[in-house]
Design an enzyme around this catalytic site. Structure first.
Site, PDB file in Angstrom:
ATOM      1  N   SER A   1       6.904  40.396  99.462  1.00  0.00           N
ATOM      2  CA  SER A   1       7.471  41.715  99.765  1.00  0.00           C
ATOM      3  C   SER A   1       8.672  42.069  98.889  1.00  0.00           C
ATOM      4  O   SER A   1       9.717  42.485  99.376  1.00  0.00           O
ATOM      5  CB  SER A   1       7.848  41.811 101.252  1.00  0.00           C
ATOM      6  OG  SER A   1       6.685  41.743 102.047  1.00  0.00           O
TER       7      SER A   1
ATOM      8  N   ARG B   1      11.307  54.115 106.856  1.00  0.00           N
ATOM      9  CA  ARG B   1      11.589  54.013 108.291  1.00  0.00           C
ATOM     10  C   ARG B   1      12.074  55.348 108.843  1.00  0.00           C
ATOM     11  O   ARG B   1      12.724  56.130 108.142  1.00  0.00           O
ATOM     12  CB  ARG B   1      12.648  52.937 108.549  1.00  0.00           C
ATOM     13  CG  ARG B   1      12.178  51.518 108.225  1.00  0.00           C
ATOM     14  CD  ARG B   1      11.371  50.913 109.339  1.00  0.00           C
ATOM     15  NE  ARG B   1      10.747  49.659 108.943  1.00  0.00           N
ATOM     16  CZ  ARG B   1      11.308  48.459 109.087  1.00  0.00           C
ATOM     17  NH1 ARG B   1      12.528  48.372 109.602  1.00  0.00           N
ATOM     18  NH2 ARG B   1      10.657  47.366 108.739  1.00  0.00           N
TER      19      ARG B   1
ATOM     20  N   GLU C   1      12.397  49.852 100.352  1.00  0.00           N
ATOM     21  CA  GLU C   1      11.237  50.500 100.987  1.00  0.00           C
ATOM     22  C   GLU C   1      11.538  50.870 102.436  1.00  0.00           C
ATOM     23  O   GLU C   1      11.119  51.933 102.912  1.00  0.00           O
ATOM     24  CB  GLU C   1      10.011  49.581 100.915  1.00  0.00           C
ATOM     25  CG  GLU C   1       9.457  49.366  99.518  1.00  0.00           C
ATOM     26  CD  GLU C   1      10.196  48.290  98.733  1.00  0.00           C
ATOM     27  OE1 GLU C   1       9.874  48.115  97.543  1.00  0.00           O
ATOM     28  OE2 GLU C   1      11.097  47.645  99.297  1.00  0.00           O
ATOM     29  N   ASN C   2      12.250  49.992 103.138  1.00  0.00           N
ATOM     30  CA  ASN C   2      12.665  50.311 104.517  1.00  0.00           C
ATOM     31  C   ASN C   2      13.476  51.590 104.553  1.00  0.00           C
ATOM     32  O   ASN C   2      13.281  52.451 105.417  1.00  0.00           O
ATOM     33  CB  ASN C   2      13.509  49.185 105.116  1.00  0.00           C
ATOM     34  CG  ASN C   2      12.747  47.895 105.325  1.00  0.00           C
ATOM     35  OD1 ASN C   2      13.336  46.822 105.333  1.00  0.00           O
ATOM     36  ND2 ASN C   2      11.442  47.963 105.494  1.00  0.00           N
TER      37      ASN C   2
ATOM     38  N   GLU D   1       9.784  26.775  96.672  1.00  0.00           N
ATOM     39  CA  GLU D   1       8.768  26.396  97.655  1.00  0.00           C
ATOM     40  C   GLU D   1       8.732  27.461  98.745  1.00  0.00           C
ATOM     41  O   GLU D   1       9.792  27.875  99.242  1.00  0.00           O
ATOM     42  CB  GLU D   1       9.080  25.031  98.259  1.00  0.00           C
ATOM     43  CG  GLU D   1       9.046  23.885  97.264  1.00  0.00           C
ATOM     44  CD  GLU D   1       7.671  23.689  96.643  1.00  0.00           C
ATOM     45  OE1 GLU D   1       6.659  23.921  97.347  1.00  0.00           O
ATOM     46  OE2 GLU D   1       7.601  23.309  95.454  1.00  0.00           O
TER      47      GLU D   1
ATOM     48  N   ASP E   1      11.557  38.619 109.219  1.00  0.00           N
ATOM     49  CA  ASP E   1      10.484  39.544 109.582  1.00  0.00           C
ATOM     50  C   ASP E   1      10.078  39.368 111.043  1.00  0.00           C
ATOM     51  O   ASP E   1      10.101  38.255 111.568  1.00  0.00           O
ATOM     52  CB  ASP E   1       9.275  39.299 108.668  1.00  0.00           C
ATOM     53  CG  ASP E   1       8.297  40.454 108.681  1.00  0.00           C
ATOM     54  OD1 ASP E   1       8.686  41.571 109.078  1.00  0.00           O
ATOM     55  OD2 ASP E   1       7.137  40.237 108.302  1.00  0.00           O
ATOM     56  N   GLY E   2       9.703  40.488 111.663  1.00  0.00           N
ATOM     57  CA  GLY E   2       9.145  40.435 113.007  1.00  0.00           C
ATOM     58  C   GLY E   2      10.025  40.999 114.101  1.00  0.00           C
ATOM     59  O   GLY E   2       9.657  40.956 115.279  1.00  0.00           O
ATOM     60  N   ASN E   3      11.182  41.569 113.754  1.00  0.00           N
ATOM     61  CA  ASN E   3      12.064  42.129 114.783  1.00  0.00           C
ATOM     62  C   ASN E   3      11.383  43.246 115.568  1.00  0.00           C
ATOM     63  O   ASN E   3      11.442  43.287 116.803  1.00  0.00           O
ATOM     64  CB  ASN E   3      13.339  42.696 114.137  1.00  0.00           C
ATOM     65  CG  ASN E   3      14.246  41.614 113.585  1.00  0.00           C
ATOM     66  OD1 ASN E   3      14.174  40.458 113.992  1.00  0.00           O
ATOM     67  ND2 ASN E   3      15.091  41.984 112.653  1.00  0.00           N
TER      68      ASN E   3
ATOM     69  N   ARG F   1       9.490  32.789 105.315  1.00  0.00           N
ATOM     70  CA  ARG F   1       9.200  34.106 105.881  1.00  0.00           C
ATOM     71  C   ARG F   1       8.671  33.914 107.295  1.00  0.00           C
ATOM     72  O   ARG F   1       7.752  33.127 107.531  1.00  0.00           O
ATOM     73  CB  ARG F   1       8.166  34.871 105.058  1.00  0.00           C
ATOM     74  CG  ARG F   1       7.865  36.229 105.706  1.00  0.00           C
ATOM     75  CD  ARG F   1       7.030  37.139 104.856  1.00  0.00           C
ATOM     76  NE  ARG F   1       6.940  38.450 105.514  1.00  0.00           N
ATOM     77  CZ  ARG F   1       6.756  39.596 104.888  1.00  0.00           C
ATOM     78  NH1 ARG F   1       6.651  39.612 103.571  1.00  0.00           N
ATOM     79  NH2 ARG F   1       6.684  40.725 105.548  1.00  0.00           N
TER      80      ARG F   1
ATOM     81  N   HIS G   1      15.984  44.521 116.417  1.00  0.00           N
ATOM     82  CA  HIS G   1      16.957  44.326 115.331  1.00  0.00           C
ATOM     83  C   HIS G   1      18.247  43.694 115.864  1.00  0.00           C
ATOM     84  O   HIS G   1      18.860  42.857 115.188  1.00  0.00           O
ATOM     85  CB  HIS G   1      17.280  45.665 114.668  1.00  0.00           C
ATOM     86  CG  HIS G   1      16.105  46.275 113.949  1.00  0.00           C
ATOM     87  ND1 HIS G   1      15.311  45.553 113.092  1.00  0.00           N
ATOM     88  CD2 HIS G   1      15.596  47.543 113.971  1.00  0.00           C
ATOM     89  CE1 HIS G   1      14.357  46.344 112.603  1.00  0.00           C
ATOM     90  NE2 HIS G   1      14.512  47.550 113.119  1.00  0.00           N
TER      91      HIS G   1
END
Length: 261
Positions: A218, A89, A84-85, A229, A37-39, A210, A54
């Site tokens: 998600s 998107r 969902e993407n 964990e 996550d975070g691109n 994550r 990306h």
């Protein structure tokens, strides 16, 4: 300025070496799953279009693979693209993302590390939703590595945890209807055999990471992560470093896993 930079780099490498020795002295998680996550936010913070984030994130995957192979981690599952993407998107961003994935699949097909380390690669998800060229390359990569069993690299693409469970239920219902399976014989192990991860010797992740600071699952591996964990890191995926992985593993090693007991 250069001297200061070299000093900082030296301290960083020393810290990385110290962390690595710490981590290697204790049991290493054998299945690590990552929500990449975070691109897009990484790109936005730099005034760049999202697909450059990306691209940077895709390059980071290769570094991550090297680190995991070095540590002896047997199984890696990467959450690359969700259902969902695909639905939400913008088309332009998805097309750019498909181009990036296409290039990196080409790279995987010829990358000697995949074959030298005998890494079995498999796509997890509703692959039929992807462009034909991606489907063909994913299938080609799966076929080329299907007999490898030293390591497993799972690409969760067009993936959703709820969709995976729905697909498993449909297959179970079909087998019950055809007489291959009795309703009274269905248990957790039965369900596990119908999931996308059925091919794995260790389908349930020991550790889920994550990135980006978000603290959500998600819709990722909902059945498999019941006792995993979870570690949430406040770093965007393109900036993820080896020390971030080592810190996450150290956190995992410091916890006492009870498996509901």
């Amino acid at each position: 300025m250069l001297r200061t930079l070299l000093r900082i780099l030296g301290v960083y490498k020393l810290y990385e070496y110290w962390l690595l020795r710490q981590v290697k002295s204790r049991p290493i998680p054998q299945h690590v799953a990552v929500i990449l996550d975070g691109n897009r936010r990484w790109a936005r913070n730099r005034g760049l279009p999202p697909w450059l984030g990306h691209e940077k994130g895709a390059e980071k995957v290769w570094e991550f693979l090297d680190w995991c192979l070095e540590l002896g981690i047997k199984t890696i599952t990467l959450y690359v693209l969700s259902t969902e993407n695909l639905a939400r998107r913008r088309r332009e961003e998805l097309e750019k993302l498909f181009e990036i994935i296409d290039r990196h699949l080409d790279r995987a097909l010829r990358d000697e590390r995949i074959h030298r380390h005998r890494v079995r690669v498999k796509a997890l998800g509703r692959i039929h939703l992807l462009p034909e060229s991606l489907r063909e390359k994913l299938l080609k990569l799966e076929e080329r590595t299907r007999n490898y069993d030293n390591h497993y690299l799972n690409i969760a693409i067009a993936y959703g945890g709820r969709a995976e469970i729905v697909d498993a239920i449909r297959k179970i219902c079909e087998d019950v209807r055809s007489g291959k399976l009795r309703v009274e014989d269905i248990d957790e192990d039965t369900v596990r055999r119908y999931l996308y991860t059925a091919h794995l010797p260790n389908p349930d992740p020991d550790l889920v990471i994550r990135t980006s600071g978000e603290e959500r699952i998600s819709n990722f591996l909902l059945f498999q992560i019941a006792y995993s964990e979870l570690v949430f890191l406040d770093v965007y995926w393109p900036e993820f470093r080896k020390i971030d992985l080592l810190r996450a593993i150290r956190t995992y090693q410091q916890r006492q896993r009870r498996f509901g007991g």
